[in-house]
Write an enzyme that holds these catalytic residues in place. Sequence first.
Site, PDB file in Angstrom:
ATOM      1  N   TYR A  61      16.305 -34.293 -34.847  1.00  0.00           N
ATOM      2  CA  TYR A  61      15.266 -35.278 -35.160  1.00  0.00           C
ATOM      3  C   TYR A  61      15.426 -36.526 -34.281  1.00  0.00           C
ATOM      4  O   TYR A  61      16.535 -37.028 -34.092  1.00  0.00           O
ATOM      5  CB  TYR A  61      15.309 -35.657 -36.645  1.00  0.00           C
ATOM      6  CG  TYR A  61      14.777 -34.583 -37.584  1.00  0.00           C
ATOM      7  CD1 TYR A  61      14.074 -33.476 -37.117  1.00  0.00           C
ATOM      8  CD2 TYR A  61      14.983 -34.685 -38.964  1.00  0.00           C
ATOM      9  CE1 TYR A  61      13.594 -32.493 -37.991  1.00  0.00           C
ATOM     10  CE2 TYR A  61      14.498 -33.715 -39.841  1.00  0.00           C
ATOM     11  CZ  TYR A  61      13.810 -32.623 -39.349  1.00  0.00           C
ATOM     12  OH  TYR A  61      13.342 -31.664 -40.216  1.00  0.00           O
ATOM     13  N   PRO A  77       4.409 -31.780 -47.040  1.00  0.00           N
ATOM     14  CA  PRO A  77       3.743 -31.486 -48.322  1.00  0.00           C
ATOM     15  C   PRO A  77       2.382 -32.166 -48.460  1.00  0.00           C
ATOM     16  O   PRO A  77       1.602 -31.779 -49.319  1.00  0.00           O
ATOM     17  CB  PRO A  77       4.732 -32.036 -49.355  1.00  0.00           C
ATOM     18  CG  PRO A  77       5.471 -33.109 -48.640  1.00  0.00           C
ATOM     19  CD  PRO A  77       5.602 -32.620 -47.219  1.00  0.00           C
ATOM     20  N   PHE A 111      -6.332 -37.152 -45.498  1.00  0.00           N
ATOM     21  CA  PHE A 111      -6.751 -38.543 -45.679  1.00  0.00           C
ATOM     22  C   PHE A 111      -7.870 -38.932 -44.703  1.00  0.00           C
ATOM     23  O   PHE A 111      -8.554 -39.923 -44.886  1.00  0.00           O
ATOM     24  CB  PHE A 111      -5.548 -39.486 -45.507  1.00  0.00           C
ATOM     25  CG  PHE A 111      -4.458 -39.207 -46.500  1.00  0.00           C
ATOM     26  CD1 PHE A 111      -4.593 -39.636 -47.824  1.00  0.00           C
ATOM     27  CD2 PHE A 111      -3.321 -38.489 -46.143  1.00  0.00           C
ATOM     28  CE1 PHE A 111      -3.598 -39.369 -48.758  1.00  0.00           C
ATOM     29  CE2 PHE A 111      -2.331 -38.218 -47.076  1.00  0.00           C
ATOM     30  CZ  PHE A 111      -2.474 -38.662 -48.379  1.00  0.00           C
TER      31      PHE A 111
END
Lengths: 300, 300, 300
Positions: free
Chosen positions: B54, B212, B219
């Site tokens: 990451y 999730p 949105f």
Amino acid sequence: MENRIALNDNLSLSRIVHGYWRLRDWNLSDDHLLKLIEQVLELGITSFDHADIYGNHTCEAYFGRALAKRPELREKMELISKCGIKMATDYNPELDIKIYDYSTEYIIKQAETSLKNLGTDRLDLLLLHRPAPFFNPEEVAKAFDQLRSSGKVLNFGVSNFSPAQFDTLQSYLDMPLATNQVEISVSCLEHFENDNTEYFLKHKIKPMAWSPLAGGAIFNPKTEKDQRLTAELKSIAAELNTDIDQVMYAWLLKHPTGIMPIVGSQHINRIKSAVDALEIELSLEQWYKIYIASKGEDLP
Amino acid sequence: MENRIALNDNLSLSRIVHGYWRLRDWNLSDDHLLKLIEQVLELGITSFDHADIYGNHTCEAYFGRALAKRPELREKMELISKCGIKMATDYNPELDIKIYDYSTEYIIKQAETSLKNLGTDRLDLLLLHRPAPFFNPEEVAKAFDQLRSSGKVLNFGVSNFSPAQFDTLQSYLDMPLATNQVEISVSCLEHFENDNTEYFLKHKIKPMAWSPLAGGAIFNPKTEKDQRLTAELKSIAAELNTDIDQVMYAWLLKHPTGIMPIVGSQHINRIKSAVDALEIELSLEQWYKIYIASKGEDLP
Amino acid sequence: MENRIALNDNLSLSRIVHGYWRLRDWNLSDDHLLKLIEQVLELGITSFDHADIYGNHTCEAYFGRALAKRPELREKMELISKCGIKMATDYNPELDIKIYDYSTEYIIKQAETSLKNLGTDRLDLLLLHRPAPFFNPEEVAKAFDQLRSSGKVLNFGVSNFSPAQFDTLQSYLDMPLATNQVEISVSCLEHFENDNTEYFLKHKIKPMAWSPLAGGAIFNPKTEKDQRLTAELKSIAAELNTDIDQVMYAWLLKHPTGIMPIVGSQHINRIKSAVDALEIELSLEQWYKIYIASKGEDLP
């Protein structure tokens, strides 16, 4: 060919099953329906396939009213029902959409409703109607346990399940699932290609076949596939001196998985035709000719 | 709803997991990050999801620096990392392309690097980041054995694995794999359709869910599917007097597999929103309305 | 790399197998064929792959005639054959179409015919040539039992089977199936994507690979995919100072499943090239570069 098939030590069905999906549309009086049931039994068909939702929750009650006129016939038959689909009709006014409900409560409620409508104290076989993305096998196992302990349902199975779905539910149960009722016909080869045929063979599960005549499209073929199939079926029917629906049944009956076709007709001659198919033996080449006509390509 | 979930006798996670995929982009000072960690812990979230790669191998070290300011917090948390992906960045200057490396050596090397960067002596859970076409389960088993014996990693799992991939690796191990971290959301139904849901239920494996909230597309919906989903989510959010991200979390949390959503936000109010979703209960019909909006078709 | 591979306690094959699919087209005299067999054996290749149907049922007899000139060579080789495909040629004048026949009788008949044609008293390995929609594992198990009891066939396997097909047949047998012969090459990744690779690893089944050079398309690339592959293979061949067919073999040989390539050439230098590939070691990055060139996209 044997006209019965054992699903386990406690349950055997007639190789040909009579299905009541369209019973409401038949518009039969109770007496006419009773007559049909008697004739079907005389043909050696003892297994009767229902579902709570058929005819928008009416078909089981029609059957129950006819059976009530000769209740002693109950002992000569196996009654099969299904549950789990919740339609957005007046039966469930609270629903906006069709859903599946496999909660303990709903399974038990629907099994008990089927018993009441059919006018019997037990189902020989209860199937979960369709696999569901929301499915809790613990809830199902609890329902099955209670229904079995109370003697209301003697055996359990599923319908339209994949191998993984069957296997997962089975792992939660202490009894073997008796069958998987799936669509199989000369036109619908899906379960030859999704590992179900292999699963049936491995676990010695005999499938029931719904829509075994492919919904009638073969009798009035419109697509290229249906035309290929119809031509091949006609040619083989001529070789065997029979008609094409018998060839379609014989094609199912020959397969080593032990398929049980569900005949959905109200006409006793068409039902008899399915029973007579037990005496027809296709050659292996005839079986493959139909398979290849359906696929539209030769074997690899 | 319970705010913790047991993966095995030795490991339980908080039902909501905090994920650090984008930690580098948050541009937080060590103090601000520590503050965030403290607030997250106060919400009852104790499980922190990392991966060696990451932020191009930087995120774990950021987290480690913050944690070093209050090392006693380590005892209150579960640290999760992943390994196996080898990026063609300056971290691996010898590589021209991204590859996966599941050799014993590389797994151990990366686990030890994660320990060093996180500033801890143990990982609670180490996941293989992605399934690989070149995969030797013997090499993996050897790495897991050594990491467990040395106490460096307490539990092992996988990410993005299919049932066959999980099953095969499991057969080489003498400990159960603790979880499979996969993408699940109202928009990503892949694992309802590839037998993974059934596999999770059968083997009682609780999946972790990455992305999730469907990566935010809901949105600001652009596709027809996202517009259908957004409309349905808004309607249900209104019924429940909440907002649509809570509905998306509640949809995951209701499912019988026991999904653990990984929240990737730096905003404590959005993280709290996920925790609060534990108190929201969707009806079965609401659950299916979302499922059907995502699929774009009614149930069969 | 080891030049032999154990399939079970009683059977080991040479890592490189010589295949006789096109033997008829080679137009070799018995003496030339014997010479080729001798040269192949000298390379350490002891396993010879046949099928009843190769060359329209002629190839096994060609091989048998050559072998008859030095019958003592039989002890130095493993003979493999296949059965089950019934071609609509003059060999089966009664057939209109190609079918598969896995009846007890047909399996035994074809195994015995292979013995006669090859001029041997036993097959080391008999494979079912292709999976079939009409397949009765009881019939197959009976055939295998009889062939094994009589000593005519020492080991059994399958070809082109899926995991479910393999698993189901295996469940009917009291001996482990020795192998699954499938198409694997840099160009054909099917068995990396249908769960077979995982199945092989889990059950420690070593697959045989037919068409390991992708049927030659790589040498004269026409599609975009083949051009990508050829460019990548050439680049790696240059790095390793070898040629692209050796790189293609080395790619198969490196994989942890233990792939056994079947070389179908009559040219001893090309056969030797496959054997020499046992000494070539690709790096993991080289392996993935080829995989990615074949897929046409980076790893996820």
